[in-house]
Design a protein around this motif. Structure first.
Motif, PDB file in Angstrom:
ATOM      1  N   ALA A  55      -5.484 -31.469   2.076  1.00 30.64           N
ATOM      2  CA  ALA A  55      -4.488 -30.488   2.505  1.00 30.64           C
ATOM      3  C   ALA A  55      -4.759 -30.131   3.954  1.00 30.64           C
ATOM      4  O   ALA A  55      -5.823 -29.600   4.289  1.00 30.64           O
ATOM      5  CB  ALA A  55      -4.558 -29.251   1.627  1.00 30.64           C
ATOM      6  N   ASN A  56      -3.825 -30.451   4.822  1.00 32.82           N
ATOM      7  CA  ASN A  56      -3.949 -30.161   6.247  1.00 32.82           C
ATOM      8  C   ASN A  56      -2.615 -29.654   6.769  1.00 32.82           C
ATOM      9  O   ASN A  56      -1.570 -30.260   6.514  1.00 32.82           O
ATOM     10  CB  ASN A  56      -4.339 -31.411   7.032  1.00 32.82           C
ATOM     11  CG  ASN A  56      -5.833 -31.669   7.025  1.00 32.82           C
ATOM     12  OD1 ASN A  56      -6.590 -30.998   7.713  1.00 32.82           O
ATOM     13  ND2 ASN A  56      -6.250 -32.639   6.230  1.00 32.82           N
ATOM     14  N   GLY A  57      -2.652 -28.548   7.503  1.00 36.77           N
ATOM     15  CA  GLY A  57      -1.428 -27.955   8.017  1.00 36.77           C
ATOM     16  C   GLY A  57      -1.022 -26.759   7.174  1.00 36.77           C
ATOM     17  O   GLY A  57      -1.847 -26.100   6.539  1.00 36.77           O
ATOM     18  N   GLN A  58       0.260 -26.450   7.155  1.00 32.94           N
ATOM     19  CA  GLN A  58       0.757 -25.286   6.433  1.00 32.94           C
ATOM     20  C   GLN A  58       1.004 -25.624   4.962  1.00 32.94           C
ATOM     21  O   GLN A  58       1.490 -26.701   4.631  1.00 32.94           O
ATOM     22  CB  GLN A  58       2.056 -24.788   7.051  1.00 32.94           C
ATOM     23  CG  GLN A  58       1.879 -24.218   8.450  1.00 32.94           C
ATOM     24  CD  GLN A  58       1.004 -22.982   8.471  1.00 32.94           C
ATOM     25  OE1 GLN A  58       1.238 -22.027   7.725  1.00 32.94           O
ATOM     26  NE2 GLN A  58      -0.009 -22.994   9.312  1.00 32.94           N
ATOM     27  N   GLY A  59       0.620 -24.678   4.094  1.00 33.52           N
ATOM     28  CA  GLY A  59       0.820 -24.892   2.675  1.00 33.52           C
ATOM     29  C   GLY A  59       0.850 -23.589   1.910  1.00 33.52           C
ATOM     30  O   GLY A  59       0.503 -22.522   2.431  1.00 33.52           O
ATOM     31  N   LYS A  60       1.273 -23.682   0.638  1.00 34.85           N
ATOM     32  CA  LYS A  60       1.325 -22.524  -0.258  1.00 34.85           C
ATOM     33  C   LYS A  60       0.667 -22.891  -1.581  1.00 34.85           C
ATOM     34  O   LYS A  60       0.855 -23.989  -2.093  1.00 34.85           O
ATOM     35  CB  LYS A  60       2.775 -22.085  -0.497  1.00 34.85           C
ATOM     36  CG  LYS A  60       3.482 -21.582   0.745  1.00 34.85           C
ATOM     37  CD  LYS A  60       4.901 -21.134   0.430  1.00 34.85           C
ATOM     38  CE  LYS A  60       5.617 -20.604   1.659  1.00 34.85           C
ATOM     39  NZ  LYS A  60       6.990 -20.144   1.352  1.00 34.85           N
ATOM     40  N   TYR A  61      -0.086 -21.923  -2.132  1.00 35.68           N
ATOM     41  CA  TYR A  61      -0.816 -22.127  -3.375  1.00 35.68           C
ATOM     42  C   TYR A  61      -0.328 -21.073  -4.375  1.00 35.68           C
ATOM     43  O   TYR A  61      -0.315 -19.881  -4.058  1.00 35.68           O
ATOM     44  CB  TYR A  61      -2.316 -21.990  -3.100  1.00 35.68           C
ATOM     45  CG  TYR A  61      -3.217 -22.364  -4.234  1.00 35.68           C
ATOM     46  CD1 TYR A  61      -3.055 -23.555  -4.919  1.00 35.68           C
ATOM     47  CD2 TYR A  61      -4.274 -21.527  -4.595  1.00 35.68           C
ATOM     48  CE1 TYR A  61      -3.913 -23.907  -5.954  1.00 35.68           C
ATOM     49  CE2 TYR A  61      -5.130 -21.869  -5.626  1.00 35.68           C
ATOM     50  CZ  TYR A  61      -4.945 -23.058  -6.299  1.00 35.68           C
ATOM     51  OH  TYR A  61      -5.780 -23.408  -7.328  1.00 35.68           O
ATOM     52  N   THR A  65      -1.971 -24.021 -11.921  1.00 40.22           N
ATOM     53  CA  THR A  65      -1.747 -23.591 -10.543  1.00 40.22           C
ATOM     54  C   THR A  65      -1.315 -24.804  -9.721  1.00 40.22           C
ATOM     55  O   THR A  65      -1.626 -25.945 -10.066  1.00 40.22           O
ATOM     56  CB  THR A  65      -3.011 -22.975  -9.931  1.00 40.22           C
ATOM     57  OG1 THR A  65      -4.068 -23.939  -9.934  1.00 40.22           O
ATOM     58  CG2 THR A  65      -3.451 -21.748 -10.717  1.00 40.22           C
ATOM     59  N   TYR A  66      -0.589 -24.565  -8.629  1.00 31.56           N
ATOM     60  CA  TYR A  66      -0.134 -25.700  -7.845  1.00 31.56           C
ATOM     61  C   TYR A  66      -0.031 -25.354  -6.362  1.00 31.56           C
ATOM     62  O   TYR A  66       0.097 -24.198  -5.963  1.00 31.56           O
ATOM     63  CB  TYR A  66       1.201 -26.221  -8.369  1.00 31.56           C
ATOM     64  CG  TYR A  66       2.347 -25.244  -8.344  1.00 31.56           C
ATOM     65  CD1 TYR A  66       3.241 -25.209  -7.272  1.00 31.56           C
ATOM     66  CD2 TYR A  66       2.564 -24.357  -9.405  1.00 31.56           C
ATOM     67  CE1 TYR A  66       4.304 -24.325  -7.259  1.00 31.56           C
ATOM     68  CE2 TYR A  66       3.629 -23.468  -9.393  1.00 31.56           C
ATOM     69  CZ  TYR A  66       4.498 -23.460  -8.317  1.00 31.56           C
ATOM     70  OH  TYR A  66       5.544 -22.570  -8.302  1.00 31.56           O
ATOM     71  N   TYR A  67      -0.124 -26.425  -5.565  1.00 33.80           N
ATOM     72  CA  TYR A  67      -0.074 -26.331  -4.111  1.00 33.80           C
ATOM     73  C   TYR A  67       1.112 -27.132  -3.610  1.00 33.80           C
ATOM     74  O   TYR A  67       1.382 -28.236  -4.085  1.00 33.80           O
ATOM     75  CB  TYR A  67      -1.365 -26.887  -3.516  1.00 33.80           C
ATOM     76  CG  TYR A  67      -1.295 -27.151  -2.022  1.00 33.80           C
ATOM     77  CD1 TYR A  67      -1.604 -26.147  -1.107  1.00 33.80           C
ATOM     78  CD2 TYR A  67      -0.946 -28.407  -1.532  1.00 33.80           C
ATOM     79  CE1 TYR A  67      -1.550 -26.389   0.260  1.00 33.80           C
ATOM     80  CE2 TYR A  67      -0.894 -28.650  -0.168  1.00 33.80           C
ATOM     81  CZ  TYR A  67      -1.196 -27.639   0.725  1.00 33.80           C
ATOM     82  OH  TYR A  67      -1.149 -27.870   2.074  1.00 33.80           O
ATOM     83  N   GLU A  68       1.799 -26.579  -2.640  1.00 36.77           N
ATOM     84  CA  GLU A  68       2.876 -27.294  -1.974  1.00 36.77           C
ATOM     85  C   GLU A  68       2.659 -27.207  -0.472  1.00 36.77           C
ATOM     86  O   GLU A  68       2.498 -26.115   0.076  1.00 36.77           O
ATOM     87  CB  GLU A  68       4.243 -26.705  -2.326  1.00 36.77           C
ATOM     88  CG  GLU A  68       4.650 -26.900  -3.771  1.00 36.77           C
ATOM     89  CD  GLU A  68       6.026 -26.328  -4.073  1.00 36.77           C
ATOM     90  OE1 GLU A  68       6.426 -25.358  -3.384  1.00 36.77           O
ATOM     91  OE2 GLU A  68       6.694 -26.835  -4.981  1.00 36.77           O
TER      92      GLU A  68
END
Length: 266
Positions: A122-128, A111-114
């Motif tokens: 992780a702070n602000g907007q992101g996608k997992y 799995t990965y986060y961007e």
């Protein structure tokens, strides 16, 4: 003779009243059965938790490798790849030896986060994402946990859109099932709480108060034909006084005790 005639008339009136009562009971019988059989509808009763995105890399020196990047006074700085001994890795910008800016974090399970990082979190907007690229969650993060407005998607097509706090559903949000059933309203610690409306795929809906994922307090359950029950609920069951209303204007009052009807007033 007058007395006999009066007695006959009274008996006839009582018979007509009894026939009307029987007719009402026959009309209500199907609705009684549906009310009894409807009690154990499924509820949202399990917590929904969005996992943290590696909240701290301050121990990167232990079992980690900084490659393809720059060093400043011996510490990682600028763009590069940070690989851990569990084969998870970051790719992005480092500042003060911590991820800062836009990063991609790939975990050991694939799995990965961007998204945005500030000083290792992780702070602000992101996608997992799942390892196959399917989206798990997109939205706001604070210090590594999902916080703020976001959307959570599940493998079966179920999804949630709304407020998240520390990785759990908290505040106002809409939870939609793959069959089209959905709940919209208040959440607390991953469960429906407060005022909310659950609409079923067949057109039925309940609107009222919830406690820990179950109907609790005052609520209205409406059938697809417009017939509805309105009254008291406790722990997901009818409990207390309520009324059942038909579309032709007829209704009756009733009392329930833990899902069992104990009294009917026609």
């Amino acid at each position: 003779e007058t007395t006999v005639e009066a007695a006959i008339i009274k008996l006839q009136e009582e018979l007509i009243e009894l026939q009307n009562t029987c007719r009402k009971l026959n009309e209500f019988s199907d609705d009684f059965e549906s009310l009894l059989n409807e009690q154990n509808v499924s509820e949202v009763t399990s917590e929904i938790f969005i996992p943290d995105v590696y909240p701290d890399v301050s121990n990167y020196e232990e079992g980690s490798v900084w490659g393809e990047g720059h060093l400043k006074e011996g510490d990682p700085n600028g763009h590069g790849v940070l690989t851990f001994d569990d084969e998870s890795y970051y790719e992005g910008e480092m500042k003060f030896s911590l991820p800062n800016g836009y990063w991609k974090l790939t975990l050991s399970d694939g799995t990965y986060y961007e998204g945005a990082f500030i000083y290792g979190y992780a702070n602000g907007q992101g996608k997992y994402y799942h390892e196959n690229g399917d989206l798990i969650y997109e939205g706001a993060f604070i210090d590594g946990s999902a916080n703020g407005q976001g959307k959570q998607i599940y493998p079966d097509g179920t999804y949630y859109e709304g407020t998240v706090e520390n990785g759990k559903l908290n505040g106002q949000g809409k939870y939609t099932y793959s069959d089209g059933t959905y709940y919209e309203g208040g959440w607390e610690d991953g469960l429906p709480n407060g005022n909310g409306k659950r609409t079923y795929a067949d057109g039925y809906y309940y609107e009222g108060t919830w406690k820990d994922g179950k109907k609790h307090g005052h609520g209205k359950y409406t059938y697809s034909d417009g017939t509805y029950y309105e009254g008291a609920w406790e722990d997901g069951e009818k409990h207390g006084s309520g009324g059942f209303y038909l579309t032709n204007g007829m209704h009756y009052e009733e009392k329930w005790k833990h899902g069992i009807r104990v009294k009917i007033d026609l």
